[in-house]
Design a protein around this motif. Structure first.
Motif, PDB file in Angstrom:
ATOM      1  N   THR A  29       7.753  18.345  28.024  1.00 29.82           N
ATOM      2  CA  THR A  29       8.814  19.478  28.309  1.00 29.82           C
ATOM      3  C   THR A  29       9.734  18.979  29.115  1.00 29.82           C
ATOM      4  N   GLU A  30       9.260  18.609  30.390  1.00 27.18           N
ATOM      5  CA  GLU A  30      10.063  17.525  31.073  1.00 27.18           C
ATOM      6  C   GLU A  30      10.680  16.266  31.131  1.00 27.18           C
ATOM      7  N   ILE A  31      12.003  15.962  31.348  1.00 26.98           N
ATOM      8  CA  ILE A  31      12.134  14.580  31.070  1.00 26.98           C
ATOM      9  C   ILE A  31      12.207  13.539  31.462  1.00 26.98           C
ATOM     10  N   LYS A  49      20.087  13.795  26.381  1.00 23.80           N
ATOM     11  CA  LYS A  49      19.693  15.227  27.016  1.00 23.80           C
ATOM     12  C   LYS A  49      18.327  15.597  26.807  1.00 23.80           C
ATOM     13  N   MET A  50      18.033  16.609  27.612  1.00 24.50           N
ATOM     14  CA  MET A  50      16.623  17.503  27.163  1.00 24.50           C
ATOM     15  C   MET A  50      16.670  18.561  28.050  1.00 24.50           C
ATOM     16  N   ASP A  51      16.447  19.718  27.034  1.00 25.22           N
ATOM     17  CA  ASP A  51      16.864  21.416  27.477  1.00 25.22           C
ATOM     18  C   ASP A  51      15.233  21.364  26.609  1.00 25.22           C
ATOM     19  N   GLN A  53      12.976  24.470  25.702  1.00 24.84           N
ATOM     20  CA  GLN A  53      13.286  25.587  26.326  1.00 24.84           C
ATOM     21  C   GLN A  53      13.549  26.053  24.651  1.00 24.84           C
ATOM     22  N   GLY A  56      17.089  25.308  23.337  1.00 25.56           N
ATOM     23  CA  GLY A  56      16.903  24.273  23.851  1.00 25.56           C
ATOM     24  C   GLY A  56      17.620  23.353  22.618  1.00 25.56           C
ATOM     25  N   PHE A  58      17.283  18.135  22.114  1.00 22.71           N
ATOM     26  CA  PHE A  58      17.026  17.245  22.832  1.00 22.71           C
ATOM     27  C   PHE A  58      18.003  15.966  22.076  1.00 22.71           C
ATOM     28  N   TYR A  77      15.130  22.955  19.628  1.00 21.83           N
ATOM     29  CA  TYR A  77      13.393  23.443  20.058  1.00 21.83           C
ATOM     30  C   TYR A  77      13.712  24.631  18.913  1.00 21.83           C
ATOM     31  N   TYR A  88       9.317  22.693  17.595  1.00 19.23           N
ATOM     32  CA  TYR A  88      11.102  22.117  17.053  1.00 19.23           C
ATOM     33  C   TYR A  88      11.453  21.731  15.423  1.00 19.23           C
TER      34      TYR A  88
END
Length: 170
Positions: A29-31, A49-51, A53, A56, A58, A77, A88
């Motif tokens: 979950t963390e870029i 991009k990566m959000d 949540q 959110g 990617f 997600y 997702y």
């Protein structure tokens, strides 16, 4: 979570990682973590991009080892519950994140639901993944089923990369 299970086939895999569940969750979950291991061996990933949540998204570019294949991929997600679950929908996309057909075959499903659950097992993490097409025509479901062995090999390679990455962090 999963109200539209209009599929006839799913890929299911289980893998145990020698790492705490919280760390495995962060790797998903963390870029800064995700970019270092996602994709089969030799495939490079650039994250636009990566959000990670619920709700959110990617967007990333995967490049084959020889540099000849470049594919945009996106995730939407559906549910992210720390540290136990990431769900997702994955699709091929263009540079703007619009869903597009697979560069390999027109009969590939537009959307693949992926559900990852993480369970603690005495300090190790049991990851269970399920993947299946959503809103797919019969022909698209059949194409996914035929590709299952290759998909599982790619996932094993990806999970090998994750295991190696986690070993560096512990």
């Amino acid at each position: 979570m999963d109200n539209n299970r209009s599929h006839s086939f799913e890929i299911s895999m289980t893998r145990v990682f020698n790492a705490p569940r919280e760390l495995v969750f962060k790797a998903w979950t963390e870029i800064d973590h995700f970019a270092k291991w996602w994709g089969p061996q030799g495939v490079a990933l650039e994250i636009v991009k990566m959000d990670a949540q619920s709700g959110g998204g990617f967007l990333g570019i995967q490049t084959s080892p020889d540099g000849n294949q470049v594919m945009w991929t996106k995730f939407v997600y559906q549910e992210v519950v720390e540290p136990e679950r990431v769900t997702y929908i994955r699709s091929f996309s263009d540079e703007q994140g619009n869903t597009v057909r697979s560069p390999f075959t027109m009969s590939w499903p537009l959307e693949i639901m992926n559900s990852i659950s993480l369970e603690d097992d005495e300090g190790n993490t049991v990851l269970k993944l399920k993947g299946y097409p959503v809103n797919a025509l019969a022909e698209e479901q059949e194409t996914y089923k035929v590709a299952a062995t290759r998909l599982q090999q790619d996932l094993e390679s990806t999970f090998d990369r994750l295991a190696n990455y986690l070993a560096l962090l512990i």
